[in-house]
Design an enzyme around this catalytic site. Structure first.
Site, mmCIF file in Angstrom:
data_model
loop_
_atom_site.group_PDB
_atom_site.id
_atom_site.type_symbol
_atom_site.label_atom_id
_atom_site.label_comp_id
_atom_site.label_asym_id
_atom_site.label_seq_id
_atom_site.Cartn_x
_atom_site.Cartn_y
_atom_site.Cartn_z
ATOM 1 N N ASN A 151 0.842 -1.196 0.000
ATOM 2 C CA ASN A 151 0.000 0.000 0.000
ATOM 3 C C ASN A 151 0.880 1.251 0.000
ATOM 4 O O ASN A 151 1.819 1.340 0.795
ATOM 5 C CB ASN A 151 -0.907 0.000 1.230
ATOM 6 C CG ASN A 151 -1.835 -1.203 1.246
ATOM 7 O OD1 ASN A 151 -2.188 -1.723 0.190
ATOM 8 N ND2 ASN A 151 -2.208 -1.659 2.426
ATOM 9 N N VAL B 76 0.783 3.033 8.031
ATOM 10 C CA VAL B 76 2.080 3.149 8.709
ATOM 11 C C VAL B 76 3.092 3.577 7.653
ATOM 12 O O VAL B 76 3.284 2.883 6.644
ATOM 13 C CB VAL B 76 2.512 1.824 9.364
ATOM 14 C CG1 VAL B 76 3.909 1.950 9.955
ATOM 15 C CG2 VAL B 76 1.513 1.406 10.448
ATOM 16 N N HIS C 258 6.450 -1.225 3.740
ATOM 17 C CA HIS C 258 6.244 -2.616 4.163
ATOM 18 C C HIS C 258 5.477 -3.392 3.117
ATOM 19 O O HIS C 258 4.581 -2.870 2.464
ATOM 20 C CB HIS C 258 5.520 -2.689 5.508
ATOM 21 C CG HIS C 258 4.229 -1.919 5.542
ATOM 22 N ND1 HIS C 258 4.185 -0.564 5.752
ATOM 23 C CD2 HIS C 258 2.942 -2.314 5.379
ATOM 24 C CE1 HIS C 258 2.921 -0.158 5.717
ATOM 25 N NE2 HIS C 258 2.143 -1.203 5.491
ATOM 26 N N HIS D 174 3.025 -6.613 2.720
ATOM 27 C CA HIS D 174 2.186 -7.568 3.453
ATOM 28 C C HIS D 174 2.292 -8.926 2.769
ATOM 29 O O HIS D 174 2.093 -9.013 1.550
ATOM 30 C CB HIS D 174 0.707 -7.169 3.384
ATOM 31 C CG HIS D 174 0.341 -5.894 4.074
ATOM 32 N ND1 HIS D 174 -0.316 -5.869 5.288
ATOM 33 C CD2 HIS D 174 0.517 -4.595 3.721
ATOM 34 C CE1 HIS D 174 -0.544 -4.610 5.639
ATOM 35 N NE2 HIS D 174 -0.048 -3.819 4.718
HETATM 36 P P1 5GP Z 1 -0.857 -0.405 5.879
HETATM 37 O O1 5GP Z 1 -2.340 -0.105 6.002
HETATM 38 O O2 5GP Z 1 -0.013 0.797 6.206
HETATM 39 O O3 5GP Z 1 -0.495 -1.050 4.581
HETATM 40 O O4 5GP Z 1 -0.577 -1.516 6.944
HETATM 41 C C1 5GP Z 1 -0.130 -1.260 8.229
HETATM 42 C C2 5GP Z 1 -0.257 -2.551 8.985
HETATM 43 O O5 5GP Z 1 0.546 -2.464 10.146
HETATM 44 C C3 5GP Z 1 -1.678 -2.880 9.446
HETATM 45 O O6 5GP Z 1 -2.062 -4.144 8.900
HETATM 46 C C4 5GP Z 1 -1.578 -2.884 10.969
HETATM 47 O O7 5GP Z 1 -2.358 -3.906 11.561
HETATM 48 C C5 5GP Z 1 -0.099 -3.094 11.202
HETATM 49 N N1 5GP Z 1 0.425 -2.461 12.395
HETATM 50 C C6 5GP Z 1 0.238 -1.170 12.789
HETATM 51 N N2 5GP Z 1 0.915 -0.900 13.905
HETATM 52 C C7 5GP Z 1 1.571 -2.057 14.240
HETATM 53 C C8 5GP Z 1 2.444 -2.408 15.305
HETATM 54 O O8 5GP Z 1 2.758 -1.619 16.183
HETATM 55 N N3 5GP Z 1 2.912 -3.689 15.330
HETATM 56 C C9 5GP Z 1 2.572 -4.587 14.352
HETATM 57 N N4 5GP Z 1 3.089 -5.831 14.467
HETATM 58 N N5 5GP Z 1 1.756 -4.289 13.320
HETATM 59 C C10 5GP Z 1 1.261 -3.033 13.271
#
Ligand code: 5GP
Ligand code: ZN
Length: 117
Positions: free
Chosen positions: A88, A97, A101, A103
């Site tokens: 994303n 975040v 990253h 997924h």
């Molecule tokens: P995004 O929406 O940015 O692609 O995904 C961020 C992901 O990070 C989400 O799936 C969320 O659950 C995960 N996430 C957010 N904060 C933390 C954290 O502090 N620790 C872990 N392990 N995952 C996190």
């Protein structure tokens, strides 16, 4: 390291995280709110905000993230049945975040139109 970034904190050992793989350039750990039986995030150890911030000389890092994802899929037992990789980018991409990253999600069959949540 960005002190306020949750992923930098996990990489630095300052925040709990279920780390499944790490090397000199990347770290992989379980998503804290998994949407599938396997949901792992694979991140560069350096704080890179998003794919938009990756430079030409970091091409190798992107390849490394993908091949590590395949290896982790093997380790997690989802390689053969298949898995999904999501990257994303930015607000409209659903990025919440702002530390690059990938997924890795697997363990069930996903619809074509699924996002991370
Ligand atoms: P995004 O929406 O940015 O692609 O995904 C961020 C992901 O990070 C989400 O799936 C969320 O659950 C995960 N996430 C957010 N904060 C933390 C954290 O502090 N620790 C872990 N392990 N995952 C996190
Ligand atoms: Zn970070």
């Amino acid at each position: 390291m960005n002190q306020d970034c949750p992923f930098c904190q996990i990489i630095a050992g300052e925040r709990p995280g279920r780390i499944v793989y790490r090397d000199e350039t990347i770290t992989a750990f379980w998503d804290r709110a998994p949407i599938a039986p396997v949901h792992i995030l694979i991140v560069p150890n350096a704080h890179i905000v998003s794919l938009n911030d990756v430079t030409e000389d970091q091409q190798e890092l992107l390849g490394h993230l993908l091949l590590a994802a395949r290896k982790i899929a093997q380790d997690q037992g989802v390689h053969d049945n298949g898995y999904r990789l999501l990257l994303n980018t930015g607000a409209n991409g659903g990025q919440t975040v702002f530390h690059l990253h990938l997924h890795l999600i697997g363990g069930k069959r996903f619809p074509l139109d699924m996002a991370t949540r």
